[in-house]
Design a protein around this motif. Structure first.
Motif, PDB file in Angstrom:
ATOM      1  N   ILE A 377       0.932  -1.173  -0.052  1.00  0.00           N
ATOM      2  CA  ILE A 377      -0.195  -0.018  -0.063  1.00  0.00           C
ATOM      3  C   ILE A 377       1.032   1.392  -0.046  1.00  0.00           C
ATOM      4  N   LYS A 378       1.096   2.011  -1.431  1.00  0.00           N
ATOM      5  CA  LYS A 378       1.519   3.180  -1.239  1.00  0.00           C
ATOM      6  C   LYS A 378       1.041   4.308  -1.201  1.00  0.00           C
ATOM      7  N   ASP A 379       0.367   4.571  -1.741  1.00  0.00           N
ATOM      8  CA  ASP A 379      -0.507   5.762  -1.416  1.00  0.00           C
ATOM      9  C   ASP A 379      -1.611   6.248   0.009  1.00  0.00           C
ATOM     10  N   ILE A 380      -1.897   7.444   0.793  1.00  0.00           N
ATOM     11  CA  ILE A 380      -2.512   7.999   1.846  1.00  0.00           C
ATOM     12  C   ILE A 380      -3.590   7.766   1.808  1.00  0.00           C
ATOM     13  N   LYS A 381      -4.385   8.049   0.020  1.00  0.00           N
ATOM     14  CA  LYS A 381      -5.292   8.208   0.324  1.00  0.00           C
ATOM     15  C   LYS A 381      -6.433   6.687   0.066  1.00  0.00           C
ATOM     16  N   LYS A 382      -5.263   5.792  -0.148  1.00  0.00           N
ATOM     17  CA  LYS A 382      -6.159   3.824   0.004  1.00  0.00           C
ATOM     18  C   LYS A 382      -6.635   4.316   1.747  1.00  0.00           C
ATOM     19  N   VAL A 383      -5.965   4.835   2.502  1.00  0.00           N
ATOM     20  CA  VAL A 383      -6.203   4.786   3.725  1.00  0.00           C
ATOM     21  C   VAL A 383      -7.856   4.933   3.903  1.00  0.00           C
ATOM     22  N   GLU A 384      -7.898   6.257   3.363  1.00  0.00           N
ATOM     23  CA  GLU A 384      -9.558   6.873   3.810  1.00  0.00           C
ATOM     24  C   GLU A 384     -10.709   5.674   3.839  1.00  0.00           C
ATOM     25  N   GLN A 385      -9.871   4.830   2.268  1.00  0.00           N
ATOM     26  CA  GLN A 385     -11.260   4.073   2.040  1.00  0.00           C
ATOM     27  C   GLN A 385     -11.974   2.997   2.783  1.00  0.00           C
ATOM     28  N   ILE A 386     -11.204   2.932   4.235  1.00  0.00           N
ATOM     29  CA  ILE A 386     -11.591   2.397   5.678  1.00  0.00           C
ATOM     30  C   ILE A 386     -11.941   3.407   7.189  1.00  0.00           C
ATOM     31  N   SER A 387     -11.681   4.875   6.736  1.00  0.00           N
ATOM     32  CA  SER A 387     -11.270   5.425   7.976  1.00  0.00           C
ATOM     33  C   SER A 387     -13.324   5.925   8.156  1.00  0.00           C
ATOM     34  N   SER A 388     -14.133   5.635   7.273  1.00  0.00           N
ATOM     35  CA  SER A 388     -15.252   5.874   7.335  1.00  0.00           C
ATOM     36  C   SER A 388     -15.570   4.588   8.448  1.00  0.00           C
ATOM     37  N   PRO A 401       4.679   0.984   2.474  1.00  0.00           N
ATOM     38  CA  PRO A 401       5.552   2.033   2.235  1.00  0.00           C
ATOM     39  C   PRO A 401       4.814   3.208   1.907  1.00  0.00           C
ATOM     40  N   VAL A 402       3.594   3.353   2.199  1.00  0.00           N
ATOM     41  CA  VAL A 402       2.851   4.370   2.831  1.00  0.00           C
ATOM     42  C   VAL A 402       3.207   4.938   3.360  1.00  0.00           C
ATOM     43  N   ALA A 403       3.877   4.032   4.971  1.00  0.00           N
ATOM     44  CA  ALA A 403       4.082   3.767   6.415  1.00  0.00           C
ATOM     45  C   ALA A 403       5.585   5.052   5.731  1.00  0.00           C
ATOM     46  N   THR A 404       5.861   5.039   4.985  1.00  0.00           N
ATOM     47  CA  THR A 404       7.814   5.714   4.747  1.00  0.00           C
ATOM     48  C   THR A 404       6.824   7.133   4.756  1.00  0.00           C
ATOM     49  N   ILE A 405       5.760   7.710   4.232  1.00  0.00           N
ATOM     50  CA  ILE A 405       5.384   9.309   3.585  1.00  0.00           C
ATOM     51  C   ILE A 405       5.795   9.715   4.918  1.00  0.00           C
ATOM     52  N   VAL A 406       6.273  11.265   4.537  1.00  0.00           N
ATOM     53  CA  VAL A 406       6.422  12.521   5.718  1.00  0.00           C
ATOM     54  C   VAL A 406       5.636  12.648   7.185  1.00  0.00           C
ATOM     55  N   ASP A 407       5.388  12.590   7.898  1.00  0.00           N
ATOM     56  CA  ASP A 407       3.670  12.523   9.188  1.00  0.00           C
ATOM     57  C   ASP A 407       3.207  11.666   8.562  1.00  0.00           C
TER      58      ASP A 407
END
Length: 459
Positions: A377-388, A401-407
């Motif tokens: 999982i690379k894109d932080i936007k993918k996490v939005e799919q489960i945020s609700s 890979p998404v866990a290496t993004i700044v902040d």
């Protein structure tokens, strides 16, 4: 395994060689052969002396039968060879002279209690006579290996022993009584061969009919095809663990006592009705398939570290709440329409697979815990799919890979909005600083989108 009772005339003992250990002590390598089973024992001369004293005192062995001790020159090759020959004849004499009684001292000296059916069971019966009640009252599982279970299975086929060595402590009834009451059993094989013998664990068939009250069974490094009967376990077992057993289908164990393991012909008699917890981790399973029909009441299913690429239809598991599929070969295609297969799942682990998206988790409305660590999982936007997801309060994304993004953590908490304070991300609850920063970022994003931010009242 060996059976001295059946092969008294086909038993031999020899000392093929002698060697000096690192301390310079002569060690005599003893070979024991009972029919086609062979094992090796190693003893120094002083061990022979100790054995001889006991046999002279209690079993009328002649005092001068043992080769004498020598203080000077006892490491000379010619002397060692002469003593080796003398000790070999001494052991042959003992086997011939004491074969009707086989005293415990000789049994232990030659390791019969480790490899022979009768003597192994005598050892086990004595242990259970002394400690059986303690084992039963303990919360720990009791461990046996395939050799011991094979010995028990073979003994059940036979009448009482013909050797005149049975005592109160060695009575087989102690094993029967203990096993019929046992609640938790761990069957574990550690190596390919049993000790220093020619016996292979995987060549030993056994059954489990003796266990009448078993509620938890753990199998480790066991060839399940060697189990030819499970007795009443289908109606008593609540927890099953089959690990490192090289099974390719769950039905290999669940139908292990059936000649034809065809799921299309199974009936209610084959169903494991009380099984609540099922663990088949660390095997070679590639597909879950219809084996789930045999465990309809399972609440927890662990299939970690297999080769699964296809979930199949798991709707028959209407009670399933915990599912662990970490360390498999699952992709986004493998989990399409996931909510239609495991809709009521509460805890789900799919770490160490090949997932790139979280879209198929978005309709698991009962989900409280999700571990998708070490995927792709690379894109932080993918996490939005489960945020609700309304109940999700535990999430693992580390190793992606998404866990290496700044902040990265703050951006995840921002997606969860007001629910961020309840979310445990990668085993850590958010700090107040992370929550405040996430709230500011959310407000800025909303303002940028031209909407009025809505702030939650202070708690």
């Amino acid at each position: 395994m060996a059976s001295f009772v059946k092969n008294q005339n086909n038993t031999s003992v020899s000392i093929p060689n002698v060697e000096l250990n690192p301390q310079g002590v002569a060690m005599y390598n003893i070979s024991v052969k009972v029919s086609d089973v062979t094992w090796f024992v190693q003893h120094r001369y002083s061990d022979f002396v100790d054995l001889h004293k006991k046999l002279v005192e209690d079993h009328s062995v002649a005092k001068d039968a043992l080769p004498p001790k020598k203080v000077i020159g006892n490491k000379d090759p010619q002397f060692l060879e002469k003593r080796r020959f003398g000790l070999e004849n001494y052991l042959k004499m003992l086997i011939s002279f004491l074969q009707r009684t086989m005293p415990q001292e000789l049994v232990v000296f030659l390791d019969f209690h480790k490899y022979d059916t009768l003597f192994l069971l005598n050892e086990l019966a004595s242990d259970l006579f002394l400690h059986g009640d303690l084992y039963l009252s303990s919360s720990k599982s009791f461990t046996l290996d395939s050799l011991q279970l094979h010995a028990i299975s073979e003994r059940l086929k036979q009448p009482c022993s013909s050797l005149e060595i049975q005592g109160k402590m060695q009575d087989f009834s102690h094993i029967l009584d203990f096993c019929s009451q046992l609640k938790t059993l761990h069957v574990q094989n550690c190596e390919e061969f049993v000790g220093r013998s020619s016996i292979k664990y995987n060549s030993l068939p056994f059954d489990l009919t003796i266990f009448k009250s078993l509620e938890k069974l753990c199998l480790t490094n066991v060839i399940v095809s060697n189990i030819f009967s499970v007795g009443s376990l289908r109606t008593s077992l609540k927890s099953l663990h089959v690990n490192n057993c090289r099974v390719t289908l769950m039905s290999e164990f669940l139908l292990c006592d059936e000649m034809h393991k065809n799921l299309e012909t199974v009936n209610s008699a084959h169903v494991w009705k009380d099984l609540i917890e099922v663990d088949f981790s660390r095997n070679n399973i590639s597909s879950i398939g219809n084996a789930v029909l045999l465990i309809p009441n399972a609440e927890k299913l662990v299939l970690a570290d297999n080769k699964i690429f296809d979930l199949g239809n798991m709707t028959v598991l209407s009670h399933l709440r915990v599912l662990n599929l970490s360390g498999n070969c699952l992709s986004d295609k493998s989990i399409e329409n996931l909510h239609q297969k495991i809709g009521k799942i509460v805890s789900l682990s799919m770490a160490q697979n090949s997932l790139q998206s979280l879209e198929d988790f978005s309709k698991l409305y009962a989900l409280e815990s999700l571990d998708v660590g070490s995927n792709s999982i690379k894109d932080i936007k993918k996490v939005e799919q489960i945020s609700s997801l309304p109940c999700l309060d535990y999430l693992v994304l580390t190793g992606n890979p998404v866990a290496t993004i700044v902040d990265y953590r703050i951006k995840v908490f921002e997606l969860f909005g007001d629910r961020a304070q309840d979310l445990c991300l990668d085993n850590e609850k958010p700090t107040q600083k992370e929550l405040d920063t996430a709230a500011v970022l959310k407000a800025l994003r909303i303002a940028k989108e031209g909407r009025s931010p809505i702030f939650s009242p202070p708690s």
